[in-house]
Motif scaffolding. Structure first.
Motif, PDB file in Angstrom:
ATOM      1  N   ALA A 148       0.803  -1.226  -0.011  1.00  0.00           N
ATOM      2  CA  ALA A 148      -0.040  -0.142   0.060  1.00  0.00           C
ATOM      3  C   ALA A 148       0.898   1.316  -0.052  1.00  0.00           C
ATOM      4  O   ALA A 148       2.092   1.232   0.177  1.00  0.00           O
ATOM      5  N   SER A 149       0.283   2.523  -0.453  1.00  0.00           N
ATOM      6  CA  SER A 149       1.008   3.545  -0.423  1.00  0.00           C
ATOM      7  C   SER A 149       0.746   4.085   1.005  1.00  0.00           C
ATOM      8  O   SER A 149       0.255   3.610   1.890  1.00  0.00           O
ATOM      9  N   ASP A 150       1.475   5.204   1.084  1.00  0.00           N
ATOM     10  CA  ASP A 150       1.658   6.052   2.478  1.00  0.00           C
ATOM     11  C   ASP A 150       0.117   6.129   3.008  1.00  0.00           C
ATOM     12  O   ASP A 150      -0.172   6.116   4.323  1.00  0.00           O
ATOM     13  N   SER A 151      -0.658   6.616   2.046  1.00  0.00           N
ATOM     14  CA  SER A 151      -2.093   6.720   2.787  1.00  0.00           C
ATOM     15  C   SER A 151      -2.806   5.478   2.891  1.00  0.00           C
ATOM     16  O   SER A 151      -3.819   5.447   3.674  1.00  0.00           O
ATOM     17  N   GLY A 152      -2.212   4.367   2.556  1.00  0.00           N
ATOM     18  CA  GLY A 152      -2.848   2.932   2.861  1.00  0.00           C
ATOM     19  C   GLY A 152      -4.089   2.717   2.045  1.00  0.00           C
ATOM     20  O   GLY A 152      -4.613   1.448   2.389  1.00  0.00           O
ATOM     21  N   ARG A 153      -4.709   3.748   1.030  1.00  0.00           N
ATOM     22  CA  ARG A 153      -5.924   3.227   0.561  1.00  0.00           C
ATOM     23  C   ARG A 153      -5.716   2.501  -0.987  1.00  0.00           C
ATOM     24  O   ARG A 153      -6.698   1.982  -1.386  1.00  0.00           O
ATOM     25  N   GLN A 154      -4.760   2.635  -1.687  1.00  0.00           N
ATOM     26  CA  GLN A 154      -4.357   1.902  -2.695  1.00  0.00           C
ATOM     27  C   GLN A 154      -3.093   1.520  -3.078  1.00  0.00           C
ATOM     28  O   GLN A 154      -2.091   2.184  -2.210  1.00  0.00           O
ATOM     29  N   PRO A 155      -2.923   0.749  -3.758  1.00  0.00           N
ATOM     30  CA  PRO A 155      -1.430   0.010  -3.990  1.00  0.00           C
ATOM     31  C   PRO A 155      -0.619   1.024  -4.681  1.00  0.00           C
ATOM     32  O   PRO A 155      -0.940   1.888  -5.290  1.00  0.00           O
ATOM     33  N   SER A 156       0.819   0.937  -4.030  1.00  0.00           N
ATOM     34  CA  SER A 156       1.520   1.944  -4.334  1.00  0.00           C
ATOM     35  C   SER A 156       2.319   1.222  -5.721  1.00  0.00           C
ATOM     36  O   SER A 156       2.487   0.145  -5.636  1.00  0.00           O
ATOM     37  N   THR A 157       2.928   2.119  -6.353  1.00  0.00           N
ATOM     38  CA  THR A 157       3.845   1.513  -7.359  1.00  0.00           C
ATOM     39  C   THR A 157       5.373   1.190  -6.948  1.00  0.00           C
ATOM     40  O   THR A 157       6.022   0.418  -7.787  1.00  0.00           O
ATOM     41  N   HIS A 158       5.438   1.640  -5.679  1.00  0.00           N
ATOM     42  CA  HIS A 158       6.775   1.174  -5.248  1.00  0.00           C
ATOM     43  C   HIS A 158       6.389   0.833  -3.716  1.00  0.00           C
ATOM     44  O   HIS A 158       6.300   1.591  -3.009  1.00  0.00           O
ATOM     45  N   PRO A 159       6.565  -0.436  -3.642  1.00  0.00           N
ATOM     46  CA  PRO A 159       6.244  -1.019  -2.136  1.00  0.00           C
ATOM     47  C   PRO A 159       7.297  -0.735  -1.231  1.00  0.00           C
ATOM     48  O   PRO A 159       8.516  -0.335  -1.626  1.00  0.00           O
ATOM     49  N   ASP A 160       7.034  -0.823  -0.012  1.00  0.00           N
ATOM     50  CA  ASP A 160       7.984  -0.454   1.160  1.00  0.00           C
ATOM     51  C   ASP A 160       8.665  -1.920   1.573  1.00  0.00           C
ATOM     52  O   ASP A 160       7.844  -3.041   1.561  1.00  0.00           O
ATOM     53  N   PHE A 161       9.785  -1.816   1.760  1.00  0.00           N
ATOM     54  CA  PHE A 161      10.516  -3.318   2.082  1.00  0.00           C
ATOM     55  C   PHE A 161      10.941  -2.874   3.594  1.00  0.00           C
ATOM     56  O   PHE A 161      11.662  -1.858   3.808  1.00  0.00           O
ATOM     57  N   GLU A 162      11.227  -4.077   4.346  1.00  0.00           N
ATOM     58  CA  GLU A 162      12.141  -4.080   5.604  1.00  0.00           C
ATOM     59  C   GLU A 162      12.625  -5.513   5.580  1.00  0.00           C
ATOM     60  O   GLU A 162      12.005  -6.409   5.550  1.00  0.00           O
ATOM     61  N   LEU A 163      14.138  -5.333   5.362  1.00  0.00           N
ATOM     62  CA  LEU A 163      14.787  -6.358   5.581  1.00  0.00           C
ATOM     63  C   LEU A 163      15.586  -6.886   6.572  1.00  0.00           C
ATOM     64  O   LEU A 163      16.128  -6.069   7.268  1.00  0.00           O
ATOM     65  N   ASN A 164      15.242  -7.854   7.185  1.00  0.00           N
ATOM     66  CA  ASN A 164      15.641  -8.354   8.567  1.00  0.00           C
ATOM     67  C   ASN A 164      16.729  -9.533   8.287  1.00  0.00           C
ATOM     68  O   ASN A 164      16.423 -10.444   8.198  1.00  0.00           O
ATOM     69  N   GLN A 165      17.955  -9.094   8.249  1.00  0.00           N
ATOM     70  CA  GLN A 165      19.174  -9.999   8.082  1.00  0.00           C
ATOM     71  C   GLN A 165      19.306 -10.590   9.464  1.00  0.00           C
ATOM     72  O   GLN A 165      19.438 -10.281  10.486  1.00  0.00           O
ATOM     73  N   GLY A 166      19.334 -12.220   9.417  1.00  0.00           N
ATOM     74  CA  GLY A 166      19.531 -12.940  10.576  1.00  0.00           C
ATOM     75  C   GLY A 166      18.476 -12.899  11.483  1.00  0.00           C
ATOM     76  O   GLY A 166      18.785 -12.675  12.604  1.00  0.00           O
ATOM     77  N   ALA A 167      17.149 -12.829  10.924  1.00  0.00           N
ATOM     78  CA  ALA A 167      15.916 -12.749  11.820  1.00  0.00           C
ATOM     79  C   ALA A 167      15.998 -13.747  12.862  1.00  0.00           C
ATOM     80  O   ALA A 167      15.455 -13.500  13.763  1.00  0.00           O
TER      81      ALA A 167
END
Length: 171
Positions: A148-167
């Protein structure tokens, strides 16, 4: 057009109506089944598949060399979303996709049961590698993908990622 072929043109309109009504009912039912199938099954599978694809390209942009996707074993249930090299470290990557951000981070869905399954699959994968190719170190990463985009209402063309190495570890 099919109802005209089934009944002669001289037949009254009233007798042709039930055939047309039946065809319209069938068409409605097929459309409805298709809609129900998409909304119940494909939506979450489509979201997960989209997240895995986006994570694959995100990891590649960050120097990972992906060697397997959705790897499965006949001996252990489940699958490894992505297997990649990050330098000299072999990474077993679990991707968690959410359509929007929630109060809970997506990586929290990788609970102890899921970790156990991933560890078993990783051991089978490592055991199948020839000894000269086996890595000296391996780790488990979790990638959270938020579509979702920052507003959370519509899909974003650039998703957000969180990479947890060695989770999590091998224990």
């Amino acid at each position: 057009m099919l109802d005209r072929m089934a009944l002669p043109a001289t037949a009254p309109l009233v007798s042709r109506l039930p055939a047309r009504l039946w065809i319209d009912t069938q068409a409605w039912a097929i459309r409805r089944l298709h809609f129900l199938h998409r909304s119940r099954v494909a939506h979450h599978l489509e979201t997960g598949s989209l997240g895995e694809r986006e994570a694959l390209f995100h990891l590649r942009r960050n120097g990972y060399i992906v060697v397997a996707r959705r790897w499965k074993s006949a001996k252990v249930p489940g699958d490894l979303d992505l297997i990649a090299w990050h330098g000299s470290v072999l990474c077993f990557i679990e991707v968690k996709t959410r359509s929007r951000r929630d109060a809970f981070a997506a990586e929290l869905a990788v609970d102890s049961h899921k970790q156990t399954i991933l560890r078993r699959l990783a051991r089978v994968y490592l055991h199948r590698l020839p000894p000269p190719v086996r890595p000296s170190s391996a780790r488990f990463d979790v990638v959270s993908v938020y579509l979702a985009s920052d507003s959370g209402r519509q899909p974003s063309t650039h998703p957000d990622f969180e990479l947890n190495q060695g989770a999590f570890g091998w224990e």
